[in-house]
Design a protein around this motif. Structure first.
Motif, mmCIF file in Angstrom:
data_model
loop_
_atom_site.group_PDB
_atom_site.id
_atom_site.type_symbol
_atom_site.label_atom_id
_atom_site.label_comp_id
_atom_site.label_asym_id
_atom_site.label_seq_id
_atom_site.Cartn_x
_atom_site.Cartn_y
_atom_site.Cartn_z
ATOM 1 N N ARG A 226 35.964 -11.409 41.721
ATOM 2 C CA ARG A 226 36.951 -11.667 43.040
ATOM 3 C C ARG A 226 37.030 -10.382 43.995
ATOM 4 N NH1 ARG A 226 43.262 -12.556 42.542
ATOM 5 N NH2 ARG A 226 43.563 -13.223 44.868
ATOM 6 N N LEU A 227 37.371 -9.239 43.444
ATOM 7 C CA LEU A 227 37.418 -8.163 44.229
ATOM 8 C C LEU A 227 36.221 -7.670 45.051
ATOM 9 C CD1 LEU A 227 39.219 -5.893 45.249
ATOM 10 C CD2 LEU A 227 38.592 -4.468 43.249
ATOM 11 N N LYS B 256 33.471 -8.231 50.240
ATOM 12 C CA LYS B 256 32.424 -8.484 51.217
ATOM 13 C C LYS B 256 32.834 -9.564 52.147
ATOM 14 C CE LYS B 256 28.571 -6.883 49.431
ATOM 15 N NZ LYS B 256 27.531 -5.966 50.368
ATOM 16 N N SER B 257 33.608 -10.288 52.064
ATOM 17 C CA SER B 257 34.067 -11.211 53.265
ATOM 18 C C SER B 257 34.863 -10.466 54.243
ATOM 19 C CB SER B 257 34.763 -12.494 52.396
ATOM 20 O OG SER B 257 36.242 -12.129 52.356
ATOM 21 N N LYS B 258 35.139 -9.399 54.012
ATOM 22 C CA LYS B 258 36.157 -8.685 54.893
ATOM 23 C C LYS B 258 35.574 -7.191 55.494
ATOM 24 C CE LYS B 258 39.929 -11.314 54.949
ATOM 25 N NZ LYS B 258 39.565 -12.255 53.985
ATOM 26 N N GLN C 72 33.836 -10.071 45.952
ATOM 27 C CA GLN C 72 33.571 -11.002 46.796
ATOM 28 C C GLN C 72 34.395 -11.045 47.763
ATOM 29 O OE1 GLN C 72 34.939 -15.093 45.317
ATOM 30 N NE2 GLN C 72 32.613 -15.724 45.577
ATOM 31 N N GLU C 73 35.846 -10.721 47.678
ATOM 32 C CA GLU C 73 36.663 -10.659 48.984
ATOM 33 C C GLU C 73 36.613 -9.572 49.740
ATOM 34 O OE1 GLU C 73 40.476 -12.040 48.265
ATOM 35 O OE2 GLU C 73 40.133 -13.488 46.445
ATOM 36 N N VAL D 167 41.818 -5.139 49.120
ATOM 37 C CA VAL D 167 40.979 -5.599 50.231
ATOM 38 C C VAL D 167 41.447 -4.988 51.183
ATOM 39 C CG1 VAL D 167 40.311 -7.543 51.534
ATOM 40 C CG2 VAL D 167 40.094 -7.622 48.828
ATOM 41 N N VAL E 85 44.434 -7.709 44.168
ATOM 42 C CA VAL E 85 43.176 -7.711 44.905
ATOM 43 C C VAL E 85 43.426 -7.936 46.450
ATOM 44 C CG1 VAL E 85 41.329 -9.434 45.344
ATOM 45 C CG2 VAL E 85 41.930 -9.189 43.051
ATOM 46 N N GLU E 86 44.441 -8.650 46.992
ATOM 47 C CA GLU E 86 44.739 -8.628 48.290
ATOM 48 C C GLU E 86 44.906 -7.243 48.758
ATOM 49 O OE1 GLU E 86 45.393 -12.524 46.353
ATOM 50 O OE2 GLU E 86 46.014 -10.586 45.783
#
Length: 244
Positions: A189-190, A195-197, A192-193, A159, A155-156
């Protein structure tokens, strides 16, 4: 709290029959359903790219650009999408920049609205020319994250790739999951993360091969995804997208 409605793209005129019927729908078979789909309120209709060019030329005795122009006339209200293999265009080998640029320009000039641009290895060097040319033509460049499972496909790292695609000028990001292996908790999770970046819209595209597609879309919607891609039976579910 007021929430923004989730958009739906329909894939039946490209990925739907590519996944379920080896891309063998003819243009004439698409005319009646395309006109109906155009009135149904979809955010986009995927009509071109992927294997459609190959199938038109090898098996259907059709000009794929005639199909593109015809479907634009039949379904003028809804933006249309295509799948583009970056530096591979719609083939299985890499091409020089001038060939990629010429193909993208012709695609845009003949009516394509949104280009889903991907590289199978997520190598952004193979996306740059297509993205740049799409933007120069005034069209929508959607950079795709090709999802798979491995020690490096985390996921990291996805992102980080999404952030890079936004910096490259993409108008939106697609999570392109072609094997039906995306799990709902990972989809949540993918999204959500990402969207935060990133500040551009996110679409999730999956296949229902393992029966996880609808659950993945629901999880992605819970995480705030902007759009999901669906098909319509008989070219839905199974190895295709979940049914609308």
């Amino acid at each position: 709290m007021k929430t923004k409605p989730v958009l739906f793209n329909n894939t039946v005129l490209r990925d739907g029959h590519q996944s379920m019927a080896a891309t063998r729908m003819t243009t004439s078979q698409m005319l009646e359903p395309a006109a109906i789909l155009d009135e149904m309120g979809f955010a986009g209709l995927e009509t071109w790219g992927g294997a459609t060019i190959d199938a038109c030329l090898r098996y259907l005795n059709e000009n794929p650009f005639d199909r593109l122009r015809t479907l634009k006339k039949i379904a003028p209200k809804t933006p249309q999408l295509m799948l583009l293999r970056g530096q591979n265009i719609v083939q299985y080998a890499s091409f020089p920049d001038d060939v990629v640029e010429a193909f993208v320009r012709q695609t845009c000039e003949n009516g394509q609205d949104i280009l889903r641009i991907f590289d199978a290895l997520n190598d952004v060097r193979n996306l740059a020319t297509s993205i740049k040319t799409t933007k120069a033509c005034g069209k929508h460049a959607r950079g795709e994250l090709c999802y798979t499972i491995s020690p490096v496909h985390t996921v990291e790292n996805f992102v980080k790739l999404g952030v890079e695609l936004e910096k490259m000028g993409c108008d939106s990001i697609g999570i392109k999951e072609m094997s039906g292996i995306l799990q709902p908790q990972i989809a949540f999770r993918l999204v959500q993360e990402l969207k935060s970046k990133v500040g551009i819209p996110i679409t999730v595209h999956t296949h229902d091969t393992a029966g996880l597609g609808a659950a993945c879309y629901l999880a992605a919607i819970d995480a705030g995804v902007d759009c999901v891609e669906v098909s319509i039976t008989p070219f839905a579910n199974g190895t295709s997208q979940p049914d609308t």
